[in-house]
Write a protein that holds these residues in place. Sequence first.
Motif, mmCIF file in Angstrom:
data_model
loop_
_atom_site.group_PDB
_atom_site.id
_atom_site.type_symbol
_atom_site.label_atom_id
_atom_site.label_comp_id
_atom_site.label_asym_id
_atom_site.label_seq_id
_atom_site.Cartn_x
_atom_site.Cartn_y
_atom_site.Cartn_z
ATOM 1 N N ASP A 417 0.814 -1.218 0.000
ATOM 2 C CA ASP A 417 0.000 0.000 0.000
ATOM 3 C C ASP A 417 0.845 1.264 0.000
ATOM 4 O O ASP A 417 0.320 2.372 0.134
ATOM 5 C CB ASP A 417 -0.968 0.011 1.182
ATOM 6 N N ALA A 418 2.178 1.128 -0.181
ATOM 7 C CA ALA A 418 3.041 2.304 -0.264
ATOM 8 C C ALA A 418 2.742 3.058 -1.552
ATOM 9 O O ALA A 418 2.683 2.467 -2.639
ATOM 10 C CB ALA A 418 4.510 1.901 -0.221
ATOM 11 N N GLU A 419 2.570 4.361 -1.433
ATOM 12 C CA GLU A 419 2.233 5.173 -2.604
ATOM 13 C C GLU A 419 3.459 5.363 -3.476
ATOM 14 O O GLU A 419 4.505 5.817 -3.016
ATOM 15 C CB GLU A 419 1.682 6.526 -2.166
ATOM 16 N N ILE A 420 3.338 5.038 -4.750
ATOM 17 C CA ILE A 420 4.418 5.209 -5.715
ATOM 18 C C ILE A 420 4.196 6.466 -6.539
ATOM 19 O O ILE A 420 5.101 7.275 -6.717
ATOM 20 C CB ILE A 420 4.510 3.984 -6.646
ATOM 21 N N CYS A 421 2.984 6.640 -7.062
ATOM 22 C CA CYS A 421 2.655 7.800 -7.889
ATOM 23 C C CYS A 421 1.713 8.711 -7.123
ATOM 24 O O CYS A 421 0.523 8.397 -6.957
ATOM 25 C CB CYS A 421 2.010 7.347 -9.201
ATOM 26 N N GLY A 422 2.254 9.815 -6.610
ATOM 27 C CA GLY A 422 1.444 10.738 -5.837
ATOM 28 C C GLY A 422 0.411 11.462 -6.670
ATOM 29 O O GLY A 422 -0.688 11.754 -6.196
ATOM 30 N N CYS A 423 0.733 11.778 -7.926
ATOM 31 C CA CYS A 423 -0.202 12.514 -8.776
ATOM 32 C C CYS A 423 -1.502 11.746 -8.973
ATOM 33 O O CYS A 423 -2.586 12.329 -8.983
ATOM 34 C CB CYS A 423 0.432 12.801 -10.140
ATOM 35 N N ASN A 424 -1.386 10.438 -9.166
ATOM 36 C CA ASN A 424 -2.556 9.639 -9.492
ATOM 37 C C ASN A 424 -2.967 8.686 -8.380
ATOM 38 O O ASN A 424 -3.872 7.872 -8.558
ATOM 39 C CB ASN A 424 -2.300 8.851 -10.782
ATOM 40 N N GLY A 425 -2.276 8.776 -7.219
ATOM 41 C CA GLY A 425 -2.656 7.961 -6.081
ATOM 42 C C GLY A 425 -2.529 6.464 -6.328
ATOM 43 O O GLY A 425 -3.416 5.692 -5.964
ATOM 44 N N VAL A 426 -1.435 6.050 -6.948
ATOM 45 C CA VAL A 426 -1.245 4.632 -7.300
ATOM 46 C C VAL A 426 -0.239 4.012 -6.345
ATOM 47 O O VAL A 426 0.882 4.504 -6.195
ATOM 48 C CB VAL A 426 -0.748 4.481 -8.749
ATOM 49 N N CYS A 427 -0.621 2.919 -5.715
ATOM 50 C CA CYS A 427 0.251 2.254 -4.752
ATOM 51 C C CYS A 427 1.043 1.130 -5.428
ATOM 52 O O CYS A 427 0.765 0.726 -6.564
ATOM 53 C CB CYS A 427 -0.551 1.703 -3.579
ATOM 54 N N LYS A 428 2.023 0.609 -4.692
ATOM 55 C CA LYS A 428 2.883 -0.443 -5.226
ATOM 56 C C LYS A 428 2.065 -1.669 -5.635
ATOM 57 O O LYS A 428 2.286 -2.247 -6.712
ATOM 58 C CB LYS A 428 3.930 -0.826 -4.181
ATOM 59 N N GLY A 429 1.143 -2.099 -4.790
ATOM 60 C CA GLY A 429 0.380 -3.307 -5.062
ATOM 61 C C GLY A 429 -0.430 -3.221 -6.338
ATOM 62 O O GLY A 429 -0.566 -4.215 -7.066
ATOM 63 N N LYS A 430 -0.984 -2.049 -6.648
ATOM 64 C CA LYS A 430 -1.763 -1.890 -7.875
ATOM 65 C C LYS A 430 -0.870 -2.056 -9.093
ATOM 66 O O LYS A 430 -1.259 -2.671 -10.099
ATOM 67 C CB LYS A 430 -2.446 -0.523 -7.910
#
Length: 816
Positions: A417-430
């Motif tokens: 659930d760590a956020e990778i893309c802050g602009c689009n709110g995309v986490c590692k798992g996604k």
Amino acid sequence: MTEKLVIIGNGMAPGRMLEHLLDAAPGRYQVTIFNAEPRVNYDRIMLSPVLSGEKDFEEIVIHGDGWYIKHGITLYKGHRIVSIDREAKTVTSDHGVTESYDRLVIATGSVPFIIPVPGKDLPGVLTYRDLDDVNAMLLAAQSRAKAVVIGGGLLGLEAAAGLRMRDMDVTVLHVMPTLMERQLDPTAGYLLQKAVEARGIKVVTKANTKAIVGDGKVQGIELADGTVIPADLVVMAVGIRPSAALAKDAGLEVNRGIVVDAGMRTSDPDIFALGECAEVGGNVYGLVAPLYEMARVAASRLAGDGAAGFVHMDTPTKLKVTGIDLYSLGDFADGDDREEIVLRDAASGIYKRLVLKDNRVIGTVLYGETGDGAWFNDLKKKQTDISEMRDTLIFGQAYQGGSPLDPMAAVAALADDAEICGCNGVCKGKITGAITGKGLTGLDDVRAHTKASASCGSCTGLVEQLLKLTLGDSYNPAAVQPMCSCTTLGHDDVRRLIKAKGLKTIPAIMQELQWKTSCGCAKCRPALNYYLVCDWPDEYADDYQSRFINERVHANIQKDGTYSVVPRMWGGMTSSKELRAIADVVDKFAIPAVKVTGGQRIDMLGIRKQDLPAVWADLGKAGFVSGQAYAKGLRTVKTCVGTDWCRFGTQDSTGLGIRIEKFMWGSWTPAKVKMAVSGCPRNCAEATCKDVGVICVDSGYEIHFAGAAGLDIKGTEVLGLVRSEDEALEVIVALTQMYREQARYLERIYKWAKRIGIAEIKRQVLDDLEKRKAYYERFVFSQKFAQVDPWSERVSGKDKHEFQPLAAVGFAQAAE
């Protein structure tokens, strides 16, 4: 029963809301959008690269016209809503259009703050909020004159960097002692100022603007201390305010912005608000991540999910200026109840600061090295107790737990659930789930399916590490591999910088991009030559020393040192006159072998090099042009006889094939291109294994692409069905131009399509009518400068493809 949903505004937030809503409740709403701007939805985050020249507007469009048509959405462009009648449940635009609604979404965004100083209304004073502002700045930049940007925040610095890359003399005025003081501490602000000044931008801090001066137009800025700074253009970038006047006039509750609850509902239960105009929980937002969260919540509520709610989360700040890496998050102010950890590396220009409270991260400032930003963000979000890693925390995730981890292990250690893309709110798992579940193999695939790194791009490195982590050795990111040993840059970076820096010669590229060799090599020179031919068709003179022997003499060299010549036969058609001319040439020059090719042409093999000019002269008298069997360009358009002769033919496949070939021949492409047109689904022209193929059917023309029948065997992908021959030609030309502009040198269409994504190509070429037309028109423009008469001495020196059979100096010798 279908409900009427009206949306006021067509920015990024309502666009994302519609994406979610169409997925969650397809067909529930009849959607009408009123957009004050006269265009479709685009990525405002990427306006800075458009200003700097690193991207074109077409590249930042999110939803083209085709998307609205596909989903049955009515879009009123250039219609500003002037009134909302809550009793009648209607809205009215400034063009007199009135539309009723069951549900209304207000997404009017924000308005720029204008400093109330004398001269603020002079011609030449601009703000920086939308594409019209960018276009106005680009027009002003053509003068190469002086620009002053008022405001040293995110937008101001991005505007300044873009104008500087357009060769303007730029000064930034900032009223505070350090730049970006709301996002950076003084040390990071100092480092940022040094980096900005190193780009040739003057920075004046503690600069209080007294007046903008000029006689009929801007001529300068007067500061409070009496200093006058000359200026032909003034850009105000000092802040924004929610655009809430329309809602206030309608009687909705308005504070700083339009007041909404956690479900994005206003004081009227049938009206929602989201984006920069909305105030939720006492906060208004300007960064995209919380706006996208508002979009998700509003879509869920409109789809019937009454539990969806907005939760405030701090959003990292990143600056979109090429070469400047900074990351800021949370609370980093001084205080007696907090402590800090600081790392400074002056030689490397690195500064890191963590602010802690009760052994938990509450603020982060990173400059020069920002790779651990996502990890620090995760620690802050989860309020992790860092007491056991206190001594090594500042060094980043890789140094926790004893010996340093390599970067891949550090990324692997991030929680799902760590956020990778802050602009689009995309986490590692996604991201990892999409890579595994959808069989994604590259960065562009991930962008297309998850939107990670699709906005500002600062998380690209992390996404690539996740690809490597998930795919292992099968991941081979060509985009980050150097194009050759002469440079550390990959093809994509080289091509981007050619456009951004306006580089129009090979020596200019090698100097500005710091080539390691004096004149390149057999790998990079042909690639650079192609990129310049494609990007500057009306200005760049094709460099024959950067072409291989086949292209220079318009014939294929054979293993015994002789050559083969293939005249072009349009669509595979010929005549007795042409056949006699070929026979005469064969006899005259004692050509030992004549063969019919798979592309429906005749190949004459065994021609001596010294005979080539005379061979082409005789063929030219018969009307032949080169079949370009050697070319990184259009080679053949194979056809069947279609309706002219075949009892199964549904369309004139031969005529269409000839039309395509005559329209498109002579323009260079990244790699060879073979096409075919079959007159019916029996597919006698083998269109389904070509780079581009057409299958004629009763209802029109089925366009195929991305096939291969060489070292790789691959059937085509179906692009779509079009009704007319004219539309088929436009789609094929647009597809080819998109490939020309985006592919890497020597990358075949099927490899490019796999990297870019089939869905994205369909979106741009088939669905987005404006983008398709733009690609088509750029191809037509480039054709004015394409090959005309490759053998004739009458061809002018400006022609890019003049026949030079004896060129054998410098690089030409190495290439041969």
